[in-house]
Motif scaffolding. Structure first.
Motif, PDB file in Angstrom:
ATOM      1  N   ILE A   1       0.842  -1.208   0.000  1.00 21.44           N
ATOM      2  CA  ILE A   1       0.000   0.000   0.000  1.00 21.44           C
ATOM      3  C   ILE A   1       0.870   1.248   0.000  1.00 21.44           C
ATOM      4  O   ILE A   1       0.622   2.197  -0.758  1.00 21.44           O
ATOM      5  CB  ILE A   1      -0.971  -0.029   1.200  1.00 21.44           C
ATOM      6  N   ARG A   2       1.945   1.267   0.817  1.00 21.38           N
ATOM      7  CA  ARG A   2       2.837   2.435   0.824  1.00 21.38           C
ATOM      8  C   ARG A   2       3.502   2.633  -0.533  1.00 21.38           C
ATOM      9  O   ARG A   2       3.663   3.762  -1.004  1.00 21.38           O
ATOM     10  CB  ARG A   2       3.885   2.284   1.928  1.00 21.38           C
ATOM     11  N   SER A   3       3.881   1.539  -1.198  1.00 21.67           N
ATOM     12  CA  SER A   3       4.478   1.645  -2.537  1.00 21.67           C
ATOM     13  C   SER A   3       3.500   2.266  -3.521  1.00 21.67           C
ATOM     14  O   SER A   3       3.875   3.118  -4.332  1.00 21.67           O
ATOM     15  CB  SER A   3       4.897   0.263  -3.051  1.00 21.67           C
ATOM     16  N   LEU A   4       2.259   1.820  -3.464  1.00 24.28           N
ATOM     17  CA  LEU A   4       1.241   2.367  -4.368  1.00 24.28           C
ATOM     18  C   LEU A   4       1.006   3.844  -4.086  1.00 24.28           C
ATOM     19  O   LEU A   4       0.866   4.650  -5.014  1.00 24.28           O
ATOM     20  CB  LEU A   4      -0.057   1.568  -4.252  1.00 24.28           C
ATOM     21  N   ILE A   5       0.973   4.233  -2.812  1.00 26.40           N
ATOM     22  CA  ILE A   5       0.804   5.642  -2.452  1.00 26.40           C
ATOM     23  C   ILE A   5       1.972   6.465  -2.989  1.00 26.40           C
ATOM     24  O   ILE A   5       1.788   7.597  -3.441  1.00 26.40           O
ATOM     25  CB  ILE A   5       0.677   5.797  -0.919  1.00 26.40           C
ATOM     26  N   ALA A   6       3.174   5.898  -2.965  1.00 30.42           N
ATOM     27  CA  ALA A   6       4.369   6.601  -3.459  1.00 30.42           C
ATOM     28  C   ALA A   6       4.407   6.683  -4.977  1.00 30.42           C
ATOM     29  O   ALA A   6       5.315   7.272  -5.547  1.00 30.42           O
ATOM     30  CB  ALA A   6       5.628   5.898  -2.944  1.00 30.42           C
ATOM     31  N   GLY A   7       3.409   6.088  -5.641  1.00 30.34           N
ATOM     32  CA  GLY A   7       3.371   6.157  -7.098  1.00 30.34           C
ATOM     33  C   GLY A   7       4.165   5.070  -7.783  1.00 30.34           C
ATOM     34  O   GLY A   7       4.487   5.185  -8.961  1.00 30.34           O
ATOM     35  N   LEU A   8       4.498   4.012  -7.067  1.00 28.64           N
ATOM     36  CA  LEU A   8       5.255   2.904  -7.643  1.00 28.64           C
ATOM     37  C   LEU A   8       4.321   1.742  -7.935  1.00 28.64           C
ATOM     38  O   LEU A   8       3.339   1.532  -7.233  1.00 28.64           O
ATOM     39  CB  LEU A   8       6.347   2.451  -6.674  1.00 28.64           C
ATOM     40  N   LYS A   9       4.658   1.010  -8.974  1.00 25.80           N
ATOM     41  CA  LYS A   9       3.912  -0.197  -9.311  1.00 25.80           C
ATOM     42  C   LYS A   9       4.880  -1.362  -9.169  1.00 25.80           C
ATOM     43  O   LYS A   9       5.661  -1.633 -10.076  1.00 25.80           O
ATOM     44  CB  LYS A   9       3.370  -0.106 -10.739  1.00 25.80           C
ATOM     45  N   PRO A  10       4.839  -2.048  -8.022  1.00 23.21           N
ATOM     46  CA  PRO A  10       5.790  -3.149  -7.814  1.00 23.21           C
ATOM     47  C   PRO A  10       5.625  -4.252  -8.861  1.00 23.21           C
ATOM     48  O   PRO A  10       4.529  -4.495  -9.349  1.00 23.21           O
ATOM     49  CB  PRO A  10       5.423  -3.677  -6.419  1.00 23.21           C
ATOM     50  N   LYS A  11       6.734  -4.887  -9.166  1.00 22.68           N
ATOM     51  CA  LYS A  11       6.720  -6.004 -10.111  1.00 22.68           C
ATOM     52  C   LYS A  11       6.615  -7.306  -9.348  1.00 22.68           C
ATOM     53  O   LYS A  11       7.080  -7.413  -8.215  1.00 22.68           O
ATOM     54  CB  LYS A  11       7.992  -5.999 -10.950  1.00 22.68           C
ATOM     55  N   GLU A  12       6.034  -8.296  -9.992  1.00 22.59           N
ATOM     56  CA  GLU A  12       5.938  -9.599  -9.358  1.00 22.59           C
ATOM     57  C   GLU A  12       7.327 -10.143  -9.096  1.00 22.59           C
ATOM     58  O   GLU A  12       8.253  -9.964  -9.890  1.00 22.59           O
ATOM     59  CB  GLU A  12       5.149 -10.569 -10.242  1.00 22.59           C
ATOM     60  N   LYS A  13       7.457 -10.807  -7.972  1.00 22.80           N
ATOM     61  CA  LYS A  13       8.726 -11.408  -7.588  1.00 22.80           C
ATOM     62  C   LYS A  13       9.036 -12.531  -8.566  1.00 22.80           C
ATOM     63  O   LYS A  13       8.214 -13.407  -8.786  1.00 22.80           O
ATOM     64  CB  LYS A  13       8.599 -11.951  -6.167  1.00 22.80           C
ATOM     65  N   PRO A  14      10.233 -12.491  -9.160  1.00 26.17           N
ATOM     66  CA  PRO A  14      10.581 -13.555 -10.111  1.00 26.17           C
ATOM     67  C   PRO A  14      10.791 -14.891  -9.409  1.00 26.17           C
ATOM     68  O   PRO A  14      11.012 -14.949  -8.206  1.00 26.17           O
ATOM     69  CB  PRO A  14      11.880 -13.062 -10.750  1.00 26.17           C
ATOM     70  N   ASP A  15      10.747 -15.947 -10.190  1.00 23.70           N
ATOM     71  CA  ASP A  15      10.959 -17.268  -9.606  1.00 23.70           C
ATOM     72  C   ASP A  15      12.443 -17.495  -9.321  1.00 23.70           C
ATOM     73  O   ASP A  15      13.286 -16.653  -9.622  1.00 23.70           O
ATOM     74  CB  ASP A  15      10.372 -18.370 -10.489  1.00 23.70           C
ATOM     75  N   GLU A  16      12.750 -18.634  -8.732  1.00 21.96           N
ATOM     76  CA  GLU A  16      14.113 -18.928  -8.309  1.00 21.96           C
ATOM     77  C   GLU A  16      15.115 -18.942  -9.460  1.00 21.96           C
ATOM     78  O   GLU A  16      16.301 -18.681  -9.258  1.00 21.96           O
ATOM     79  CB  GLU A  16      14.158 -20.263  -7.562  1.00 21.96           C
ATOM     80  N   ARG A  17      14.672 -19.240 -10.673  1.00 22.57           N
ATOM     81  CA  ARG A  17      15.595 -19.249 -11.818  1.00 22.57           C
ATOM     82  C   ARG A  17      16.259 -17.894 -11.992  1.00 22.57           C
ATOM     83  O   ARG A  17      17.441 -17.809 -12.313  1.00 22.57           O
ATOM     84  CB  ARG A  17      14.862 -19.637 -13.100  1.00 22.57           C
ATOM     85  N   PHE A  18      15.493 -16.813 -11.780  1.00 23.82           N
ATOM     86  CA  PHE A  18      16.052 -15.468 -11.903  1.00 23.82           C
ATOM     87  C   PHE A  18      17.220 -15.291 -10.935  1.00 23.82           C
ATOM     88  O   PHE A  18      18.285 -14.801 -11.301  1.00 23.82           O
ATOM     89  CB  PHE A  18      14.985 -14.398 -11.639  1.00 23.82           C
ATOM     90  N   PHE A  19      17.013 -15.688  -9.677  1.00 21.64           N
ATOM     91  CA  PHE A  19      18.046 -15.504  -8.674  1.00 21.64           C
ATOM     92  C   PHE A  19      19.258 -16.385  -8.961  1.00 21.64           C
ATOM     93  O   PHE A  19      20.393 -15.988  -8.686  1.00 21.64           O
ATOM     94  CB  PHE A  19      17.473 -15.744  -7.274  1.00 21.64           C
ATOM     95  N   ASP A  20      19.031 -17.547  -9.553  1.00 20.43           N
ATOM     96  CA  ASP A  20      20.145 -18.394  -9.980  1.00 20.43           C
ATOM     97  C   ASP A  20      20.971 -17.695 -11.060  1.00 20.43           C
ATOM     98  O   ASP A  20      22.204 -17.727 -11.037  1.00 20.43           O
ATOM     99  CB  ASP A  20      19.642 -19.742 -10.500  1.00 20.43           C
ATOM    100  N   VAL A  21      20.293 -17.041 -12.005  1.00 22.50           N
ATOM    101  CA  VAL A  21      20.975 -16.316 -13.079  1.00 22.50           C
ATOM    102  C   VAL A  21      21.771 -15.146 -12.514  1.00 22.50           C
ATOM    103  O   VAL A  21      22.924 -14.924 -12.889  1.00 22.50           O
ATOM    104  CB  VAL A  21      19.964 -15.835 -14.152  1.00 22.50           C
TER     105      VAL A  21
END
Length: 110
Positions: free
Chosen positions: A35-55
């Motif tokens: 909610i605070r992110s949305l109020i700040a005008g940010l649109k959070p992105k979905e958390k990537p899956d574990e493959r992203f963190f492996d990369v």
């Protein structure tokens, strides 16, 4: 960021509550942080899956190897310009990947 001293009580339907929980979980934030992110005008992105963190881990490992190569090249008084350029490009690439997958976008409000 200032101390959070204001408390708000809001009422949601069961469906809205479930949707808020689902969306907060999908971006890896608490409901309040979302909610605070949305109020700040940010649109959070979905958390990537574990493959992203492996990369990202692999990219970081390769970058560290390049840094070690630069150290070897310097000790042998070899030209390091190309290696330094490769490290800079690799770091920029890693930052671009992280920005694409993790950093929130500026939100455009109507």
């Amino acid at each position: 960021m200032g101390e959070k001293t204001v408390q708000k009580l809001i009422r949601l339907t069961e469906d809205e509550n479930e949707e808020l929980k689902r969306k907060a979980a999908s971006v890896g934030l608490t409901e309040a942080a979302l909610i605070r992110s949305l109020i700040a005008g940010l649109k959070p992105k979905e958390k990537p899956d574990e493959r992203f963190f492996d990369v990202i881990t692999e990219l970081s490992d390769i970058s560290n190897e390049i840094i070690q190569l630069i150290a070897v090249a310097r000790s042998n008084r070899l030209s390091t310009e190309e290696l330094e350029l490769a490290v800079r490009r690799w770091g920029e690439f890693q930052t671009m990947i992280m920005n694409e997958f993790l950093c929130p976008d500026e939100r455009t409000w109507p």
